[in-house]
Design a protein around this motif. Structure first.
Motif, PDB file in Angstrom:
ATOM      1  N   UNK A  59      43.949  44.310  32.035  1.00 16.23           N
ATOM      2  CA  UNK A  59      44.499  44.154  30.686  1.00 16.23           C
ATOM      3  C   UNK A  59      44.203  42.791  30.086  1.00 16.23           C
ATOM      4  N   UNK A  60      43.671  41.892  30.873  1.00 19.53           N
ATOM      5  CA  UNK A  60      43.460  40.546  30.346  1.00 19.53           C
ATOM      6  C   UNK A  60      42.293  40.515  29.376  1.00 19.53           C
ATOM      7  N   UNK A  61      42.338  39.552  28.481  1.00 23.64           N
ATOM      8  CA  UNK A  61      41.247  39.334  27.526  1.00 23.64           C
ATOM      9  C   UNK A  61      40.681  37.954  27.799  1.00 23.64           C
ATOM     10  N   UNK A  62      39.382  37.906  28.018  1.00 26.30           N
ATOM     11  CA  UNK A  62      38.707  36.634  28.283  1.00 26.30           C
ATOM     12  C   UNK A  62      37.451  36.600  27.434  1.00 26.30           C
ATOM     13  N   UNK A  63      37.294  35.560  26.654  1.00 23.55           N
ATOM     14  CA  UNK A  63      36.081  35.492  25.844  1.00 23.55           C
ATOM     15  C   UNK A  63      35.833  34.073  25.367  1.00 23.55           C
ATOM     16  N   UNK A  64      34.614  33.862  24.947  1.00 22.99           N
ATOM     17  CA  UNK A  64      34.219  32.589  24.352  1.00 22.99           C
ATOM     18  C   UNK A  64      34.154  32.799  22.851  1.00 22.99           C
ATOM     19  N   UNK A  65      34.824  31.928  22.101  1.00 22.75           N
ATOM     20  CA  UNK A  65      34.908  32.105  20.661  1.00 22.75           C
ATOM     21  C   UNK A  65      34.437  30.822  19.986  1.00 22.75           C
ATOM     22  N   UNK A  66      33.451  30.963  19.134  1.00 17.04           N
ATOM     23  CA  UNK A  66      32.952  29.801  18.388  1.00 17.04           C
ATOM     24  C   UNK A  66      33.282  30.013  16.915  1.00 17.04           C
ATOM     25  N   UNK A  67      33.978  29.039  16.333  1.00 11.20           N
ATOM     26  CA  UNK A  67      34.447  29.159  14.951  1.00 11.20           C
ATOM     27  C   UNK A  67      34.031  27.921  14.155  1.00 11.20           C
ATOM     28  N   UNK A  68      33.695  28.100  12.888  1.00 15.67           N
ATOM     29  CA  UNK A  68      33.328  26.944  12.050  1.00 15.67           C
ATOM     30  C   UNK A  68      34.573  26.243  11.503  1.00 15.67           C
ATOM     31  N   UNK A  69      35.411  25.827  12.402  1.00  8.55           N
ATOM     32  CA  UNK A  69      36.685  25.215  12.005  1.00  8.55           C
ATOM     33  C   UNK A  69      36.937  23.964  12.840  1.00  8.55           C
ATOM     34  N   UNK A  72      45.976  31.125  27.175  1.00 10.62           N
ATOM     35  CA  UNK A  72      45.532  29.751  27.385  1.00 10.62           C
ATOM     36  C   UNK A  72      44.158  29.624  26.761  1.00 10.62           C
ATOM     37  N   UNK A  73      43.840  28.410  26.350  1.00  8.28           N
ATOM     38  CA  UNK A  73      42.516  28.204  25.781  1.00  8.28           C
ATOM     39  C   UNK A  73      42.076  26.772  26.056  1.00  8.28           C
ATOM     40  N   UNK A  74      40.800  26.646  26.286  1.00  6.76           N
ATOM     41  CA  UNK A  74      40.235  25.327  26.526  1.00  6.76           C
ATOM     42  C   UNK A  74      39.066  25.110  25.591  1.00  6.76           C
ATOM     43  N   UNK A 114      31.668  22.812  14.403  1.00  4.12           N
ATOM     44  CA  UNK A 114      31.968  24.067  15.097  1.00  4.12           C
ATOM     45  C   UNK A 114      32.896  23.774  16.267  1.00  4.12           C
ATOM     46  N   UNK A 115      33.785  24.692  16.507  1.00  5.44           N
ATOM     47  CA  UNK A 115      34.694  24.555  17.646  1.00  5.44           C
ATOM     48  C   UNK A 115      34.512  25.771  18.545  1.00  5.44           C
ATOM     49  N   UNK A 116      34.232  25.493  19.797  1.00  6.08           N
ATOM     50  CA  UNK A 116      34.041  26.570  20.761  1.00  6.08           C
ATOM     51  C   UNK A 116      35.228  26.579  21.712  1.00  6.08           C
ATOM     52  N   UNK A 117      35.885  27.702  21.805  1.00  2.00           N
ATOM     53  CA  UNK A 117      37.069  27.822  22.651  1.00  2.00           C
ATOM     54  C   UNK A 117      36.846  28.904  23.698  1.00  2.00           C
ATOM     55  N   UNK A 118      37.317  28.628  24.875  1.00  2.00           N
ATOM     56  CA  UNK A 118      37.325  29.631  25.934  1.00  2.00           C
ATOM     57  C   UNK A 118      38.740  30.182  26.016  1.00  2.00           C
ATOM     58  N   UNK A 119      38.915  31.450  25.749  1.00  5.87           N
ATOM     59  CA  UNK A 119      40.235  32.046  25.611  1.00  5.87           C
ATOM     60  C   UNK A 119      40.547  32.957  26.783  1.00  5.87           C
ATOM     61  N   UNK A 169      37.897  20.993  31.241  1.00 12.66           N
ATOM     62  CA  UNK A 169      38.782  21.859  30.463  1.00 12.66           C
ATOM     63  C   UNK A 169      39.564  22.766  31.406  1.00 12.66           C
ATOM     64  N   UNK A 170      40.853  22.474  31.441  1.00 15.63           N
ATOM     65  CA  UNK A 170      41.751  23.174  32.355  1.00 15.63           C
ATOM     66  C   UNK A 170      42.231  24.446  31.672  1.00 15.63           C
ATOM     67  N   UNK A 171      42.173  25.523  32.399  1.00 17.61           N
ATOM     68  CA  UNK A 171      42.689  26.787  31.902  1.00 17.61           C
ATOM     69  C   UNK A 171      43.808  27.235  32.823  1.00 17.61           C
ATOM     70  N   UNK A 172      44.849  27.742  32.253  1.00 17.99           N
ATOM     71  CA  UNK A 172      45.934  28.230  33.092  1.00 17.99           C
ATOM     72  C   UNK A 172      47.135  28.551  32.229  1.00 17.99           C
ATOM     73  N   UNK A 173      47.823  29.613  32.582  1.00 15.19           N
ATOM     74  CA  UNK A 173      49.010  30.027  31.842  1.00 15.19           C
ATOM     75  C   UNK A 173      50.230  29.680  32.686  1.00 15.19           C
TER      76      UNK A 173
END
Lengths: 196, 525
Positions: free
Chosen positions: B69-79, B106-108, B118-123, B326-330
């Motif tokens: 059920x988890x969602x994991x993705x890399x998201x790049x946004x012009x923000x 969590x996101x890094x 651009x901001x790239x986030x690992x979600x 970049x630490x990831x963890x919930x």
């Protein structure tokens, strides 16, 4: 969670603050009350000390000098004979001095200074006599000395000492005018009644 | 502080990766769905065993777990980063089923030095219930979970870190092949432009080998996995495991589908992730546990017709450095609650201690101040007594001065200054001048003051006039006489004897009232 955190933190803050206030009230209120009392007493003391006028360094000496002066004057006043007794007093002085009183007449009472009555606080009654006495010179000197020493507030205002020719014997006559001033404390002024 | 221990919970087993020892506790993959449905409690004992054997008990643990059920993705946004995080949160919430489904995420932020706009986030996100269940079972098994993370988020982060750590500027894709999943990330010049999860995993390859061994005597899953990591992908026509009478003809047909599936996913990813023309020139680096499978990189390279090789040691160490950035963890709810409670307790303790310290300090200060003031009061009391005495003395002085002024006024207004008549009379009788005969002495007070007039006669000898002067000298010498003046002299005859008749006036020094009496008293003593 953050709302819960804020809520808990708020409750905690109020709790700790309340406990601290209660603890302060229970432990320090009395101390602060005492502190306030002592501070007030100290302030009153400082005020009293600040309002104390400076005394001259020789105040004790001044008091002693004044006391002596007053005692001396009081002695003078106390030994002054009453006007009613003055006649007999002079007669007695002359007798003690060995003189013969040939004549003795009142010279008339006078107030030397009305301002004196007002400023000194004494009411003054004066009396005077003119005396013709006879005796030896030494007896006349002794009589004068008695007048100076024993009348108090009195004095010989004038005198004339005359020797007689040897053919009339070794008797000397003297005319002496003596005044006495009898002070009595003046009554305080009575309040005047106002209105009709 | 000791580093976090990492506990990975997978359908095939539990992996406790310690600093000195790795522990693997196998699980039945077929029972995974039931395990998840039961809130992970069926594997509590296995987790406990892994924790005990790895020495994780009491240590801070980062728990990774497999979740469908988890969602994991890399998201790049012009923000900007803050706006990008808000947008990412919104996306994750919608992806997890909206606000009605509690989820934790969590996101890094992935470093992107090439493009500041651009901001790239690992979600990574999962249901809060699942996160809390994992944390609870680890806690019940004796662990101390501080962070929980879907294992695929770890794969993706490892692949992204590999791209960021790439030492050269050409387009690179890092293929992180792990036990239960694969992640691929790629980019150019330390900038990650794409990343995604792939379905192939080492466990799939191990299962293929396990199935291949059924004809000659079946491997266990652990044996199959061991053969995969020690023998690797065999060449066609070669022996695979002579002891098990297993050769490549048995293994390859079962491995090929999994490898081909992996190759297709990689090729498609490169085609869509890289600019046109870069897909064939890209360097693919195999990392993770898959890098230790012999022949895997070569087999994959042949399939995708691109250069593929395992990650070098230097690249791996650099990758680890980037991964730590970049630490990831919930944080599980229980941990967060515990931290909150701990923070509140600490705040209460600090607040209480601070309040107590303030009260004690205030009490100390008050006591000292009271003591100081009391000392001052005592000191002032002595000064006040002296002041009171001075007051009394001053009052007495004032009173006496006033009384004395009145009495002096009385004396001046009555007897005034007095001449010492008796003294001057006595003096006149004791001049010692031979033949002096005083006929009359008159005394009284004039405007000039008290004075005397003496009338008499002296024998008129040769120095008769001088005898009058002698009388004047005697009288002038007296301290009570201020001035002596001869009024007249006249020669005459008395009883046939020549005489000098004279009058002398003298002025006396006035003495204050009472002085004559005092002088007389002194003389009499």
């Amino acid at each position: 969670m953050s709302r819960e955190l804020v809520k808990n933190a708020t409750i905690l803050c109020f709790g700790v603050a309340g406990l601290a206030a209660a603890a302060w009230f229970m432990t320090l209120r009395e101390a602060h009350r005492r502190l306030g009392e002592v501070a007030q007493k100290l302030a009153e003391q400082e005020l009293t000390l600040a309002s104390t006028p400076p005394l001259p360094p020789d105040a004790e000496q001044q008091v002693a000098t004044l006391t002596e002066k007053i005692e001396r004057t009081s002695t003078l006043i106390s030994m002054t004979p009453a006007t009613s007794d003055f006649y007999a007093f002079l007669q007695e002085l002359a007798r003690q001095s060995g003189l013969r009183v040939d004549r003795m007449e009142p010279s008339g009472a006078i107030h030397r200074n009305t301002d004196t009555v007002r400023t000194s606080g004494y009411r003054i009654e004066s009396s005077g006599y003119e005396l013709n006495v006879s005796g030896s010179f030494a007896e006349i000197v002794g009589f004068m000395r008695q007048i100076e020493r024993r009348i108090g507030l009195g004095r010989a205002t004038s005198f004339r000492v005359q020797t007689k020719p040897a053919s009339e014997g070794d008797v000397i006559t003297a005319e002496i005018t003596v005044m006495v001033y009898v002070p009595t404390p003046a009554e305080p002024p009575q309040p005047t009644r106002s209105g009709s | 502080m000791r580093p976090h221990a990492i506990l990975t919970i997978l359908p095939s087993g539990i992996h406790a990766a310690g600093a000195t020892r790795d522990v693997w506790v196998p699980l039945d993959p077929m029972a995974w769905d039931a395990t998840v449905a039961a809130g992970f409690s069926p594997i509590r004992e296995e987790i406990r065993r892994a924790i005990d054997e790895s020495g994780f008990r009491g240590r801070r643990i980062k728990a990774r777990y497999f979740s469908k059920t988890s969602i994991v993705e890399l998201l790049t946004l012009p923000l900007k980063p803050a706006d990008a995080r808000d947008a990412a949160n919104l996306r994750l919430r919608e992806a997890m089923g909206g606000a009605n489904v509690p989820s934790s995420s969590t996101m890094g932020q992935v470093p992107s030095p090439g493009n500041q706009n651009m901001t790239t986030l690992l979600l990574a996100s999962d249901h809060t219930e699942t996160i809390d269940q994992v944390a609870q079972v680890v806690t019940e098994a004796g662990g101390n979970p501080v962070l929980v993370l879907p294992v695929r988020a770890g794969y993706l982060r490892s692949a992204v870190a590999g791209v960021l750590a790439c030492p050269h500027q050409r387009s690179t894709a890092v293929l992180w092949i792990d036990r239960h999943g694969t992640a691929i990330a790629g980019g150019t010049d330390r900038t990650c432009t794409f990343a995604r999860l792939l379905s192939t995993s080492l466990d799939l390859l191990a299962e293929a080998i396990q199935r291949a061994s059924r004809e000659t005597g079946e491997y266990s899953f652990a044996t199959a996995l061991d053969r995969l990591t020690t023998i690797g992908i065999p060449d066609r026509g070669s022996a695979f495991d002579p002891d098990a009478r297993l050769d490549s003809d048995h293994v390859l047909p079962l491995l090929q589908p999994a490898l081909q599936r992996l190759a297709i996913e990689v090729k498609q990813t490169l085609r869509f992730g890289l600019p046109e023309g870069e897909a064939t020139r890209v360097e693919v680096i195999v990392a993770g546990p898959g890098a230790r499978v012999p022949g895997l990189a070569g087999a994959l390279g042949a399939m995708i017709e691109t250069e593929v090789h395992p990650i070098s040691d230097s690249h791996e160490s650099e990758r680890l450095r980037w991964e730590s950035k970049f630490v990831l963890g919930i944080t599980p709810t229980a941990v967060e609650t515990r931290r909150t409670r701990s923070s509140l307790v600490m705040a209460a303790v600090f607040g209480g201690v601070a309040a107590a310290a303030a009260i004690v300090g205030d009490a100390f200060w008050s006591t000292r101040e009271i003591g100081r003031m009391r000392t001052q009061v005592d000191r002032n009391t002595l000064a006040l007594e002296a002041a009171e005495r001075a007051h009394q003395l001053g009052d007495r002085l004032t009173s006496l001065t006033e009384q004395n002024t009145k009495m002096e006024t009385l004396l001046r207004g009555t007897v005034g200054d007095q001449p010492a008549w008796s003294s001057v009379l006595s003096l006149a009788s004791r001049t010692g001048i031979v033949g002096l005969e005083i006929q009359e002495i008159t005394g009284g007070t004039t405007t000039e003051g008290p004075g005397l007039s003496i009338r008499g006669q002296l024998p008129a000898a040769e120095r008769g006039a001088a005898s009058v002067s002698a009388l004047v000298d005697v009288l002038s010498a007296s301290p009570i006489i201020s001035r002596v003046r001869v009024g007249s002299t006249r020669l005459a005859e008395a009883d046939g004897v020549p005489v000098v008749q004279f009058t002398i006036t003298l002025m006396m020094k006035p003495l204050p009232a009472g002085t004559v009496m005092r002088i007389a008293e002194g003389a009499s003593r």
